[in-house]
Motif scaffolding. Structure first.
Motif, PDB file in Angstrom:
ATOM      1  N   SER A 173     -11.582  10.076   2.026  1.00 38.93           N
ATOM      2  CA  SER A 173     -12.843   9.816   2.726  1.00 38.93           C
ATOM      3  C   SER A 173     -12.727   8.573   3.605  1.00 38.93           C
ATOM      4  N   ALA A 174     -13.572   8.512   4.624  1.00 37.97           N
ATOM      5  CA  ALA A 174     -13.583   7.354   5.529  1.00 37.97           C
ATOM      6  C   ALA A 174     -13.908   6.053   4.797  1.00 37.97           C
ATOM      7  N   PRO A 175     -14.904   6.018   3.889  1.00 36.90           N
ATOM      8  CA  PRO A 175     -15.179   4.748   3.199  1.00 36.90           C
ATOM      9  C   PRO A 175     -13.982   4.232   2.400  1.00 36.90           C
ATOM     10  N   LEU A 176     -13.254   5.142   1.747  1.00 35.24           N
ATOM     11  CA  LEU A 176     -12.103   4.705   0.959  1.00 35.24           C
ATOM     12  C   LEU A 176     -10.978   4.206   1.860  1.00 35.24           C
ATOM     13  N   LYS A 177     -10.698   4.934   2.924  1.00 40.85           N
ATOM     14  CA  LYS A 177      -9.637   4.489   3.851  1.00 40.85           C
ATOM     15  C   LYS A 177     -10.001   3.144   4.467  1.00 40.85           C
ATOM     16  N   ASN A 178     -11.270   2.953   4.802  1.00 39.08           N
ATOM     17  CA  ASN A 178     -11.726   1.682   5.358  1.00 39.08           C
ATOM     18  C   ASN A 178     -11.484   0.531   4.375  1.00 39.08           C
ATOM     19  N   ALA A 179     -11.824   0.758   3.110  1.00 41.96           N
ATOM     20  CA  ALA A 179     -11.614  -0.272   2.092  1.00 41.96           C
ATOM     21  C   ALA A 179     -10.135  -0.591   1.943  1.00 41.96           C
ATOM     22  N   MET A 180      -9.307   0.441   1.962  1.00 43.22           N
ATOM     23  CA  MET A 180      -7.867   0.226   1.839  1.00 43.22           C
ATOM     24  C   MET A 180      -7.338  -0.575   3.022  1.00 43.22           C
ATOM     25  N   ASP A 181      -7.845  -0.265   4.208  1.00 44.95           N
ATOM     26  CA  ASP A 181      -7.400  -0.989   5.403  1.00 44.95           C
ATOM     27  C   ASP A 181      -7.812  -2.458   5.358  1.00 44.95           C
ATOM     28  N   PRO A 234     -17.832 -12.437   4.691  1.00 43.42           N
ATOM     29  CA  PRO A 234     -17.997 -12.730   3.263  1.00 43.42           C
ATOM     30  C   PRO A 234     -17.911 -11.510   2.353  1.00 43.42           C
ATOM     31  N   VAL A 235     -18.495 -10.377   2.744  1.00 42.53           N
ATOM     32  CA  VAL A 235     -18.446  -9.187   1.894  1.00 42.53           C
ATOM     33  C   VAL A 235     -17.014  -8.663   1.780  1.00 42.53           C
ATOM     34  N   VAL A 236     -16.230  -8.809   2.833  1.00 43.48           N
ATOM     35  CA  VAL A 236     -14.830  -8.395   2.808  1.00 43.48           C
ATOM     36  C   VAL A 236     -14.011  -9.362   1.962  1.00 43.48           C
ATOM     37  N   GLU A 237     -14.271 -10.667   2.103  1.00 46.51           N
ATOM     38  CA  GLU A 237     -13.578 -11.676   1.287  1.00 46.51           C
ATOM     39  C   GLU A 237     -13.802 -11.403  -0.193  1.00 46.51           C
ATOM     40  N   ALA A 238     -15.062 -11.111  -0.568  1.00 44.73           N
ATOM     41  CA  ALA A 238     -15.387 -10.851  -1.977  1.00 44.73           C
ATOM     42  C   ALA A 238     -14.659  -9.605  -2.481  1.00 44.73           C
ATOM     43  N   PHE A 239     -14.614  -8.573  -1.665  1.00 41.42           N
ATOM     44  CA  PHE A 239     -13.906  -7.342  -2.025  1.00 41.42           C
ATOM     45  C   PHE A 239     -12.416  -7.618  -2.197  1.00 41.42           C
ATOM     46  N   ARG A 240     -11.817  -8.293  -1.243  1.00 44.41           N
ATOM     47  CA  ARG A 240     -10.391  -8.595  -1.309  1.00 44.41           C
ATOM     48  C   ARG A 240     -10.054  -9.414  -2.563  1.00 44.41           C
ATOM     49  N   GLN A 241     -10.940 -10.326  -2.922  1.00 43.49           N
ATOM     50  CA  GLN A 241     -10.717 -11.155  -4.110  1.00 43.49           C
ATOM     51  C   GLN A 241     -10.697 -10.308  -5.381  1.00 43.49           C
ATOM     52  N   LYS A 242     -11.596  -9.317  -5.455  1.00 34.22           N
ATOM     53  CA  LYS A 242     -11.624  -8.433  -6.625  1.00 34.22           C
ATOM     54  C   LYS A 242     -10.325  -7.630  -6.733  1.00 34.22           C
ATOM     55  N   ASN A 280     -12.722  -3.993  11.769  1.00 37.18           N
ATOM     56  CA  ASN A 280     -12.787  -4.489  13.136  1.00 37.18           C
ATOM     57  C   ASN A 280     -12.163  -5.874  13.113  1.00 37.18           C
ATOM     58  N   THR A 281     -10.989  -6.019  13.685  1.00 33.39           N
ATOM     59  CA  THR A 281     -10.295  -7.298  13.620  1.00 33.39           C
ATOM     60  C   THR A 281     -11.009  -8.396  14.409  1.00 33.39           C
ATOM     61  N   ASP A 282     -11.982  -8.017  15.249  1.00 37.18           N
ATOM     62  CA  ASP A 282     -12.801  -9.041  15.904  1.00 37.18           C
ATOM     63  C   ASP A 282     -13.630  -9.820  14.886  1.00 37.18           C
ATOM     64  N   LEU A 283     -13.841  -9.241  13.697  1.00 33.89           N
ATOM     65  CA  LEU A 283     -14.621  -9.911  12.652  1.00 33.89           C
ATOM     66  C   LEU A 283     -13.791 -10.935  11.885  1.00 33.89           C
TER      67      LEU A 283
END
Length: 194
Positions: free
Chosen positions: A89-97, A62-70, A51-54
């Motif tokens: 799967s939706a969770p994997l596509k979401n992470a990739m996005d 923060p949880v996305v920043e930490a993931f992106r850093q890894k 959600n680009t509003d985030l």
């Protein structure tokens, strides 16, 4: 020995999923018989739906920043991709996005895909993942491929989702060795120090 860091992502959020079991097995294999490969199981279950509003001021939650850093810190990526409705799967596509949001932290990394699923063993999800990877500038190994029909014949996984089949473990080891070699080649390094 040149060393690489691999970020492993499981497309299933179930703890006992066969794909999560493949990642556990990959970690076990590298610790036991592949020098120079360190795999980290990167959890994607806490990521919010994209959600680009985030996003704000060039920052992510923060949880996305930490993931992106890894992902940024990894030399290569290992995807364990189940097949849902002929795709990823939706969770994997979401992470990739999330990790593709500018700046794209997937860019120019080596990657491999392993799958355990019914019927086709996840082959269709792997091909969709490769298509997504073209846009993300990921570079997938071509061979060997690992698609596992998790149900036929039975006995490849135990009730906890752990891989117990010796022949499949050897095939997984070959994928990991190929990923190691390709990662070092892509980075202009060799497997052995001169």
């Amino acid at each position: 020995m040149e060393s690489i860091k691999v970020a492993a992502l499981c497309g299933s959020v179930r703890q006992a999923s066969y794909n999560r079991g493949l990642i556990r097995s990959a970690i076990e294999i590298t610790k036991g018989s592949i020098a120079g490969v360190e795999i980290e199981d990167v959890d994607i279950t806490a990521l919010p739906m994209l959600n680009t509003d985030l996003e704000g001021g060039g920052r992510f939650p923060p949880v996305v920043e930490a993931f992106r850093q890894k992902i940024l810190e990894a030399d290569s990526i290992l995807f364990a991709s189940p097949e849902y409705n002929y795709s990823v799967s939706a969770p994997l596509k979401n992470a990739m996005d999330w990790a593709s949001r500018p700046p794209n932290v997937w860019a120019d990394k080596a990657a491999a895909i392993i799958s355990a699923s019914g019927g086709s063993g996840g082959s269709r999800s792997q091909y969709h993942l490769r298509q997504i990877g073209v846009f993300l500038d990921l570079h997938f190994i071509n061979k060997p491929e690992l698609f596992i029909d998790a149900h036929h014949p039975p006995g490849k996984f135990d009730k906890n989702g752990d891989l117990i089949d010796a022949e499949t473990k050897e095939r997984l080891k070959q994928v990991l060795l190929s990923l190691q070699t390709f990662t070092l080649r892509l980075q202009g390094r060799s497997k052995l120090k001169n």
